[in-house]
Design a protein around this motif. Sequence first.
Motif, short mmCIF file in Angstrom:
data_model
loop_
_atom_site.label_atom_id
_atom_site.label_comp_id
_atom_site.label_asym_id
_atom_site.label_seq_id
_atom_site.Cartn_x
_atom_site.Cartn_y
_atom_site.Cartn_z
N ARG A 19 0.75 -1.02 0.17
CA ARG A 19 0.05 0.07 0.03
C ARG A 19 0.76 1.45 0.21
NH1 ARG A 19 -5.46 -0.38 1.00
NH2 ARG A 19 -6.30 -2.59 1.41
N ALA A 20 1.99 1.25 0.81
CA ALA A 20 2.95 2.26 0.80
C ALA A 20 3.38 2.71 -0.54
CB ALA A 20 3.97 2.13 1.91
N LEU A 21 3.84 1.65 -1.24
CA LEU A 21 4.68 1.68 -2.63
C LEU A 21 3.49 2.08 -3.62
CD1 LEU A 21 6.83 -1.34 -2.57
CD2 LEU A 21 7.55 0.66 -2.60
N ASN A 22 2.22 1.65 -3.34
CA ASN A 22 1.16 2.31 -4.35
C ASN A 22 0.41 3.41 -3.99
OD1 ASN A 22 1.01 0.00 -6.40
ND2 ASN A 22 1.21 -1.12 -4.63
N GLY A 23 0.91 4.18 -3.04
CA GLY A 23 0.42 5.36 -2.93
C GLY A 23 -0.96 5.49 -2.15
N TYR A 24 -1.37 4.44 -1.42
CA TYR A 24 -2.78 4.31 -0.72
C TYR A 24 -2.73 5.53 0.40
CZ TYR A 24 -4.47 0.23 -3.06
OH TYR A 24 -4.79 -0.62 -4.11
N PRO A 25 -3.98 6.26 0.36
CA PRO A 25 -3.94 7.39 1.63
C PRO A 25 -3.80 7.02 2.90
CG PRO A 25 -5.99 7.09 0.45
CD PRO A 25 -4.96 6.13 -0.51
N VAL A 27 -2.00 4.95 4.32
CA VAL A 27 -0.44 4.74 4.96
C VAL A 27 -0.07 5.96 5.38
CG1 VAL A 27 1.84 3.79 4.47
CG2 VAL A 27 -0.23 2.76 3.35
N SER A 28 0.40 6.27 6.53
CA SER A 28 1.19 7.52 6.91
C SER A 28 2.29 8.14 5.90
CB SER A 28 1.41 7.60 8.37
OG SER A 28 2.71 6.92 8.39
N GLU A 29 2.36 9.36 5.84
CA GLU A 29 3.50 9.94 5.02
C GLU A 29 4.88 9.48 5.40
OE1 GLU A 29 5.15 11.36 1.74
OE2 GLU A 29 2.98 11.20 2.26
N ASP A 30 5.23 9.31 6.82
CA ASP A 30 6.34 8.86 7.41
C ASP A 30 6.81 7.18 7.14
OD1 ASP A 30 6.80 11.24 8.62
OD2 ASP A 30 6.23 10.57 10.68
N THR A 31 5.70 6.57 7.15
CA THR A 31 5.83 5.23 6.68
C THR A 31 6.19 5.27 5.29
OG1 THR A 31 4.37 4.53 8.43
CG2 THR A 31 4.72 2.78 6.55
N ARG A 32 5.40 5.72 4.47
CA ARG A 32 5.60 5.90 2.90
C ARG A 32 6.93 6.11 2.76
NH1 ARG A 32 1.24 6.39 0.29
NH2 ARG A 32 0.55 7.79 1.54
N ARG A 33 7.49 7.39 3.14
CA ARG A 33 9.01 7.67 3.05
C ARG A 33 9.95 6.65 3.29
NH1 ARG A 33 7.28 13.14 4.34
NH2 ARG A 33 7.69 12.86 6.49
N ARG A 34 9.58 5.98 4.52
CA ARG A 34 10.60 5.12 4.90
C ARG A 34 10.49 3.70 3.90
NH1 ARG A 34 9.18 1.01 9.90
NH2 ARG A 34 10.96 -0.34 10.01
N VAL A 35 9.49 3.28 3.67
CA VAL A 35 9.28 2.26 2.83
C VAL A 35 10.13 2.46 1.31
CG1 VAL A 35 7.81 0.71 1.21
CG2 VAL A 35 7.02 1.17 3.66
N ILE A 89 8.33 8.81 -11.31
CA ILE A 89 9.35 8.05 -10.80
C ILE A 89 9.16 7.79 -9.25
CG2 ILE A 89 11.90 8.03 -10.25
CD1 ILE A 89 12.30 9.11 -13.09
N ARG A 90 8.79 8.97 -8.55
CA ARG A 90 8.89 9.08 -7.04
C ARG A 90 7.80 7.99 -6.73
NH1 ARG A 90 8.49 14.65 -4.11
NH2 ARG A 90 8.52 12.94 -2.48
N GLN A 91 6.59 8.13 -7.42
CA GLN A 91 5.62 7.13 -7.20
C GLN A 91 5.56 5.64 -8.12
OE1 GLN A 91 3.35 7.40 -4.80
NE2 GLN A 91 3.77 9.53 -4.24
N ASP A 92 6.58 5.56 -8.84
CA ASP A 92 6.79 4.35 -9.62
C ASP A 92 5.72 4.14 -10.60
OD1 ASP A 92 8.26 1.95 -10.38
OD2 ASP A 92 7.05 0.65 -9.03
N ALA A 301 5.49 22.85 -13.50
CA ALA A 301 4.25 22.60 -13.89
C ALA A 301 3.80 21.12 -14.33
CB ALA A 301 3.72 23.39 -15.02
N GLY A 302 4.96 20.58 -14.80
CA GLY A 302 4.86 19.23 -15.40
C GLY A 302 4.58 18.12 -13.88
N LYS A 303 5.73 18.69 -13.00
CA LYS A 303 5.79 17.94 -11.67
C LYS A 303 4.42 18.03 -10.78
CE LYS A 303 8.45 17.74 -7.63
NZ LYS A 303 9.59 18.31 -6.82
N ARG A 304 3.79 19.10 -10.91
CA ARG A 304 2.68 19.28 -10.23
C ARG A 304 1.49 18.55 -10.83
NH1 ARG A 304 0.69 19.75 -5.25
NH2 ARG A 304 -1.26 21.31 -5.13
N VAL A 305 1.46 18.39 -12.15
CA VAL A 305 0.35 17.99 -12.77
C VAL A 305 0.59 16.32 -12.29
CG1 VAL A 305 -0.44 17.26 -15.01
CG2 VAL A 305 0.00 19.47 -14.62
#
Length: 343
Positions: A19-25, A27-35, A89-92, A301-305
């Motif tokens: 869930r962390a790797l797939n960006g599920y909401p 999962v806490s941001e700290d856990t996501r970053r750690r994973v 890339i950040r979200q695979d 702009a591309g990054k934000r989109v």
Amino acid sequence: MKLKELSALLGLSQTTISRALNGYPEVSEDTRRRVLQVAQDTGYRPNRAAQRLATGKAGSIGLIMPTAPEQSSDMHFAEFQSGLAEAAIRQDFHFVIMPTHRQDEEQAIRWLVASGSVDGYYLAYLREDDPRIPLAQSLNLPFIVHGRSIGIPEDYPYLDVDNEDAFYSATRLLTQLGHKRIALLNGPSELDFALRRRLGTERALNATGLQLDARHVRHSLMDDEQGYRGMREILTGPERPTAVLCASTVLALGAVRAMNELGLKLGRDMSLIAHDDELPLLKPENFSIPLTTTRSSLRAAGKRVGERLIAMINGAQPPLPERELWKAELVVRASTGPAPQDI
């Protein structure tokens, strides 16, 4: 490194890691970053086929890319895509790019959505009353627009630069410097951003009792050669202007070349303001006479989109703002000066 081993290393369940790797909401941001950090450090890559079966998601974002034999490559498109890639890339996430002729874009969107190969997509190069927006709203897949479309209610997710305000501010600076004949080298006339930039220019001129002379306006693809041709035609035509607005630094490069050929000194005989998309290979401060610009980063702009589209796909809670209108920054340099008194 397999998911089971990554789970043991992190002390987290395989479900939480997935869930962390797939960006599920949830999962806490700290856990996501750690994973994400440990996955990067260990070289772990999820099995794409298994991931798709488990989540029902393709892990891809899509783009319909209009193309034609006479259309040249566009560094503006490449810069936007670089920012989008950074977010992906950040979200695979992967890209799925579907090239098509402009007249077939709506059908291409239907094919892309029906294929199941993407979880969401973005629209670019918006036109007035663009039919792609109501089509996208009728289809059951997340989308976001880079730009806007005059004539359509703004009830869709978008990110845009306030192009009208940017060129209003640029034109206002020139009129304050005493310029009364101002030329405009603009992008293709059918594109929304070009229409808004012309509206901003006209609004600022009208506020001082001036008008935009149609003989001093050119709409074209935004490349060096078009900038050169358009500027030379205008400068050798009737009632030569004393200033020019360019829709990109690429057009400005050609415009400056035309001025140099005719013996005109930039900043003295002619003033110039260009829109700066922060292209890394064409920085306005590196021109022989640094350019005054309205500045807004295409890469940002591309990054934000990308960030917003992926968040929509992952059902982010609370949702990100649906509509963002960025202000361009007016940066004054040596290419603008008082209007010459002898013309």
